[in-house]
Design a protein around this motif. Structure first.
Motif, PDB file in Angstrom:
ATOM      1  N   LEU A 189       2.819  -1.947   1.288  1.00 54.20           N
ATOM      2  CA  LEU A 189       1.421  -1.567   1.512  1.00 54.20           C
ATOM      3  C   LEU A 189       1.156  -0.134   1.067  1.00 54.20           C
ATOM      4  CD1 LEU A 189       0.771  -3.228   4.978  1.00 54.20           C
ATOM      5  CD2 LEU A 189      -0.175  -3.912   2.761  1.00 54.20           C
ATOM      6  N   ILE A 190       2.084   0.755   1.314  1.00 51.63           N
ATOM      7  CA  ILE A 190       1.912   2.155   0.894  1.00 51.63           C
ATOM      8  C   ILE A 190       1.855   2.253  -0.621  1.00 51.63           C
ATOM      9  CG2 ILE A 190       3.089   4.397   0.785  1.00 51.63           C
ATOM     10  CD1 ILE A 190       4.065   3.814   3.667  1.00 51.63           C
ATOM     11  N   VAL A 191       2.792   1.609  -1.317  1.00 52.74           N
ATOM     12  CA  VAL A 191       2.813   1.670  -2.779  1.00 52.74           C
ATOM     13  C   VAL A 191       1.579   0.992  -3.364  1.00 52.74           C
ATOM     14  CG1 VAL A 191       4.069   0.855  -4.818  1.00 52.74           C
ATOM     15  CG2 VAL A 191       5.313   1.889  -2.941  1.00 52.74           C
ATOM     16  N   SER A 192       1.187  -0.151  -2.815  1.00 56.46           N
ATOM     17  CA  SER A 192      -0.008  -0.839  -3.318  1.00 56.46           C
ATOM     18  C   SER A 192      -1.257   0.013  -3.107  1.00 56.46           C
ATOM     19  CB  SER A 192      -0.186  -2.182  -2.622  1.00 56.46           C
ATOM     20  OG  SER A 192       0.892  -3.023  -2.910  1.00 56.46           O
ATOM     21  N   GLY A 193      -1.375   0.627  -1.948  1.00 59.90           N
ATOM     22  CA  GLY A 193      -2.520   1.499  -1.686  1.00 59.90           C
ATOM     23  C   GLY A 193      -2.555   2.691  -2.616  1.00 59.90           C
ATOM     24  N   TRP A 194      -1.403   3.284  -2.869  1.00 64.35           N
ATOM     25  CA  TRP A 194      -1.329   4.434  -3.777  1.00 64.35           C
ATOM     26  C   TRP A 194      -1.748   4.029  -5.184  1.00 64.35           C
ATOM     27  CZ3 TRP A 194      -1.175   9.446  -3.422  1.00 64.35           C
ATOM     28  CH2 TRP A 194      -0.814  10.201  -4.524  1.00 64.35           C
ATOM     29  N   ARG A 195      -1.266   2.868  -5.635  1.00 68.30           N
ATOM     30  CA  ARG A 195      -1.651   2.398  -6.973  1.00 68.30           C
ATOM     31  C   ARG A 195      -3.149   2.109  -7.033  1.00 68.30           C
ATOM     32  NH1 ARG A 195       3.360  -1.679  -8.309  1.00 68.30           N
ATOM     33  NH2 ARG A 195       4.868  -0.033  -8.778  1.00 68.30           N
ATOM     34  N   HIS A 196      -3.682   1.524  -5.978  1.00 66.41           N
ATOM     35  CA  HIS A 196      -5.124   1.231  -5.958  1.00 66.41           C
ATOM     36  C   HIS A 196      -5.944   2.518  -5.997  1.00 66.41           C
ATOM     37  CE1 HIS A 196      -8.853  -0.835  -5.100  1.00 66.41           C
ATOM     38  NE2 HIS A 196      -9.077   0.013  -4.113  1.00 66.41           N
ATOM     39  N   LEU A 197      -5.523   3.528  -5.245  1.00 65.53           N
ATOM     40  CA  LEU A 197      -6.259   4.799  -5.241  1.00 65.53           C
ATOM     41  C   LEU A 197      -6.169   5.503  -6.585  1.00 65.53           C
ATOM     42  CD1 LEU A 197      -5.333   6.184  -1.723  1.00 65.53           C
ATOM     43  CD2 LEU A 197      -7.551   5.322  -2.475  1.00 65.53           C
ATOM     44  N   ASN A 198      -5.035   5.408  -7.258  1.00 68.43           N
ATOM     45  CA  ASN A 198      -4.856   6.102  -8.537  1.00 68.43           C
ATOM     46  C   ASN A 198      -5.389   5.304  -9.717  1.00 68.43           C
ATOM     47  OD1 ASN A 198      -3.800   8.471  -7.644  1.00 68.43           O
ATOM     48  ND2 ASN A 198      -1.691   7.786  -7.740  1.00 68.43           N
TER      49      ASN A 198
END
Length: 166
Positions: A121-130
Motif C-alpha cells: 500500500l505504501i509503494v502503490s500510494g507513492w507511485r500514485h502520488l508521483n
C-alpha cells in the motif's frame, strides 16, 4: 549425469538433516555467547605506586600513569534475527499447545501478511502520488523537484505527460 546429481542432493540432505536439533532447549540453544559479548574495556590504575615508578627508566612513562583515550559511544548490539532463537523465546512462556499454535500463526502467517500488505500500500500510494508530478507550477512540491534536478545537474524535461510528437 542425473545419478551423480541425485547422489549429491542426497548427501547434502543427509548432512543438513543431521544438524537439525530434534528437541531444542531455550536455556541451552539460545544465542550462544561470543568473544565480543565478554569483552571489557581496559582499566588502568590511576595512582602510580612508588614501586612501579622505581622500575621505570627516565625516558619511559609507566603504563599505570597513562590514561586511555576516551571511547566513542558504541552502537547497540545487533539483534539476533535467526528464526529459531526468536521462536523459542516466543514460546518459552507458552503453557499448552493452543498458545504455541497461536504464536506460530501470529509470527509466521499474520505478521508477514500485514507487513507485506502495508509495504504494498505504501509503494502503490507513492507511485500514485508521483504519477502526476510536474515540474511547472508554484507548489512546494514542484519547487523542491526543480531544485533537486538542478542540484544534480539533470536536464529538466520540456514537457511532462502526454506523447511526444516527432
Amino acid at each position: 549425469m542425473s545419478g551423480a546429481q541425485d547422489a549429491a542432493i542426497q548427501a547434502a540432505e543427509t548432512i543438513q538433516s543431521a544438524h537439525i536439533i530434534d528437541s531444542p532447549s531455550i536455556e541451552h540453544d539460545i544465542n550462544p555467547s561470543t568473544a565480543a559479548s565478554e569483552k571489557e574495556p581496559v582499566r588502568l590504575d590511576r595512582s602510580p605506586s612508588v614501586d612501579v615508578l622505581s622500575d621505570v627508566d627516565e625516558d619511559e612513562v609507566p603504563l599505570s600513569v597513562l590514561r586511555p583515550a576516551p571511547r566513542k559511544p558504541q552502537m547497540p548490539p545487533l539483534p539476533d534475527l535467526r528464526f529459531e532463537q526468536s521462536y523459542l523465546a516466543s514460546i518459552s512462556t507458552a503453557r499448552d499447545w493452543k498458545v504455541v499454535t497461536y504464536i506460530t500463526i501470529r509470527d509466521q502467517v499474520f505478521m508477514p501478511l500485514v507487513q507485506g500488505m502495508a509495504w504494498t500500500l505504501i509503494v502503490s500510494g507513492w507511485r500514485h502520488l508521483n504519477r502526476s508530478s510536474q515540474f511547472k507550477g508554484q507548489s512546494v512540491g514542484a519547487k523542491i523537484r526543480r531544485w533537486w534536478w538542478e542540484v544534480n545537474n539533470w536536464k529538466l524535461p520540456e514537457k511532462t505527460g502526454g506523447l511526444k510528437r516527432a
